[in-house]
Design an enzyme around this catalytic site. Structure first.
Site, PDB file in Angstrom:
ATOM      1  N   HIS A 138       0.439  -1.318  -0.052  1.00 52.20           N
ATOM      2  CA  HIS A 138       0.163  -0.283   0.214  1.00 52.20           C
ATOM      3  C   HIS A 138       0.775   1.242   0.331  1.00 52.20           C
ATOM      4  CE1 HIS A 138      -2.807   2.732   1.349  1.00 52.20           C
ATOM      5  NE2 HIS A 138      -3.855   1.873   1.297  1.00 52.20           N
ATOM      6  N   ASP A 215       3.057  -3.663   7.986  1.00 52.76           N
ATOM      7  CA  ASP A 215       1.939  -3.240   7.861  1.00 52.76           C
ATOM      8  C   ASP A 215       0.706  -4.616   8.369  1.00 52.76           C
ATOM      9  OD1 ASP A 215      -0.573  -2.469   7.118  1.00 52.76           O
ATOM     10  OD2 ASP A 215       0.688  -1.444   4.799  1.00 52.76           O
ATOM     11  N   GLN A 218      -4.556  -5.442   7.466  1.00 54.02           N
ATOM     12  CA  GLN A 218      -5.148  -6.181   6.780  1.00 54.02           C
ATOM     13  C   GLN A 218      -5.275  -7.603   6.882  1.00 54.02           C
ATOM     14  OE1 GLN A 218      -7.655  -5.218   4.134  1.00 54.02           O
ATOM     15  NE2 GLN A 218      -7.177  -3.115   4.184  1.00 54.02           N
ATOM     16  N   LYS A 241     -10.332  -0.440  10.617  1.00 52.77           N
ATOM     17  CA  LYS A 241     -10.629  -1.903   9.328  1.00 52.77           C
ATOM     18  C   LYS A 241     -10.921  -2.973  10.598  1.00 52.77           C
ATOM     19  CE  LYS A 241      -7.852  -0.042   6.538  1.00 52.77           C
ATOM     20  NZ  LYS A 241      -8.020   0.377   5.331  1.00 52.77           N
TER      21      LYS A 241
END
Ligand code: PLP
Length: 422
Positions: A138, A215, A218, A241
């Site tokens: 990302h 990261d 997700q 999220k």
């Protein structure tokens, strides 16, 4: 439910044992009607909807507890401080951090990565050094490293992927060398869902003494993320999220690094003492939390993590896998639809293109039927370039998505195909 969904997987209450309809009732927004249609929300990789328990906690905080923390010596301030620090402990338990002191509240993944890049990164990286990232990143895990690389005269190196979206681990090993100072990797690709073998990659980087920043934007919402098992050096994720509020996120770091990192921002709340000549900083985590933090956000995040643990992250992962499998089957049967990202290890993200329609057109058409997906480059332009597209349409699923909803999306997509073929 269509016939195909019944035969393929036998209802919405299946191997994972999750009662999706009961669960949906806990998310008030899902009862909404959009453009006279029932609302189908499959844009969960962008942000998840919030259960009533999270909404209630936020409401209660502002109704009954609001005060600034750490400073006031009065009843409410003490209560708010306690709730904020309890939230830190809650997060630490959720990610199995050795200590809650290693949990730093930030605005989200983006801020967390920037914090690491501008403190640890600047401290560590010198001219000619290399920062290793992957093609899957990302922009939040590209741009902060570019800023540091430019400032320090370092170079960004990129791990390639194959056509399925799987990282090339041979290339990774070859790229790890004595100039590599940091490896920064997405645990799960937001754009195509690839799950990256972080444990193995951390082990290999560590064998060469290289720290790894993960990261987890997700991954944290969809799988168990255990800091001691992953053994990464830093891990970052966003509250919004994982059913929590926006504006709150978490940076976890290993004690050995946090101890010596300089502050990111200066201001109130992060100091031991200030004179015009010299400021002494707090130890971590306070050192990295300048100014009034998102107190309600941290409490809301703790409530979101309670919700996740009540359901069980393994059940969530199993259900989402079933939905992904079902959606992949259904979408694959659509004429002219091509799925991008076919890694064997995938999170519940389905990125696709249609022969006839631009992703933005797909999204606009689906919106007419009350369906929310995402279209575009998904903040992953280099990945789009590698895949040979300018963007994709992306349906990303969560625990409240049903097979009926997948069927609705598939039916709408078929309508689009018919429309453009006319
Ligand atoms: N990293 C990944 C993999 C993401 O999916 C996202 C958001 O979509 C981010 C980073 C940035 O997260 P945030 O906007 O919450 O800071």
């Amino acid at each position: 439910m269509t016939e195909s969904s019944q035969t393929a997987l036998g209802g919405n209450r299946i191997e994972s044992g999750l009662d999706v309809h009961a669960l949906r009732a806990r998310f008030p927004i899902l009862a909404k009607r959009i453009r006279d249609n029932s609302f189908v929300y499959v844009d969960n990789a962008a942000t998840t909807q919030k259960p009533q328990s999270v909404i209630d906690v936020l409401n209660e905080y502002y109704t009954d507890q609001n005060a600034n923390i750490h400073r006031g010596i009065h009843y409410l301030s003490e209560q708010a401080t306690e709730a904020y620090e309890e939230a830190r402990c809650r997060v630490a338990r959720f990610i199995n951090a050795p200590s809650e002191r290693q949990v730093i509240f930030v605005r989200g993944t983006t801020e967390g990565i920037n914090l690491v890049a501008q403190t640890f990164g600047r401290q560590r990286i010198r001219s000619g050094d290399e920062i290793l990232i992957s093609t899957l990143e990302h922009h939040s895990n590209i741009v902060p490293w570019q800023l540091v690389a430019e400032a320090q005269g370092a170079v960004i190196k990129v791990i390639p992927i194959d056509d399925r979206g799987v990282l090339d681990l041979e290339a990774y090993r070859a790229l790890l060398n004595e100039r590599t100072r940091i490896v920064a990797l997405s645990h799960v690709s937001n754009a195509i869902g690839t799950v990256v073998p972080i444990v193995e990659m951390c082990r290999e980087a560590h064998q060469k003494g290289i720290p790894v920043v993960v990261d987890g934007a997700q991954s944290a919402p969809h799988m168990k993320v255990d800091m001691q098992a992953l053994d990464c050096d830093f891990f970052v994720f966003s509250g919004h999220k994982i059913f929590g509020p926006t504006g709150i996120g978490v940076l976890y770091g290993k004690d050995e690094w946090l101890r010596d990192m300089p502050p990111y921002e200066g201001g109130g709340g992060m100091i031991q003492s200030v004179t015009f000549e010299k400021t002494r900083f707090l130890e971590f985590p306070g050192r990295f939390e300048a100014g009034t933090p998102h107190i309600a956000g941290s409490i809301g995040l703790a409530a979101a993590l309670d919700f996740v643990e009540e359901i069980g992250i393994d059940k969530i992962a199993a259900y989402e896998e079933e939905i992904l499998h079902y959606a992949t089957e259904q979408f694959s049967s659509i004429d002219g639809l091509r799925i991008l990202g076919t890694a064997p290890q995938k999170a519940a993200v389905l990125s696709f293109v249609l022969d006839e329609a631009h992703p933005h057109d797909i999204s606009t058409f689906l919106d007419q039927d009350g369906i929310a997906i995402r279209a575009g480059h998904h903040c992953a332009q280099p990945l789009m370039k590698r895949l040979g597209v300018s963007g994709t349409a992306r349906a990303s699923f969560s625990i409240y998505n049903t097979r009926e909803e997948v069927d609705k999306v598939a039916d709408s997509l078929r309508k689009i195909v018919r429309f453009f073929k006319r």
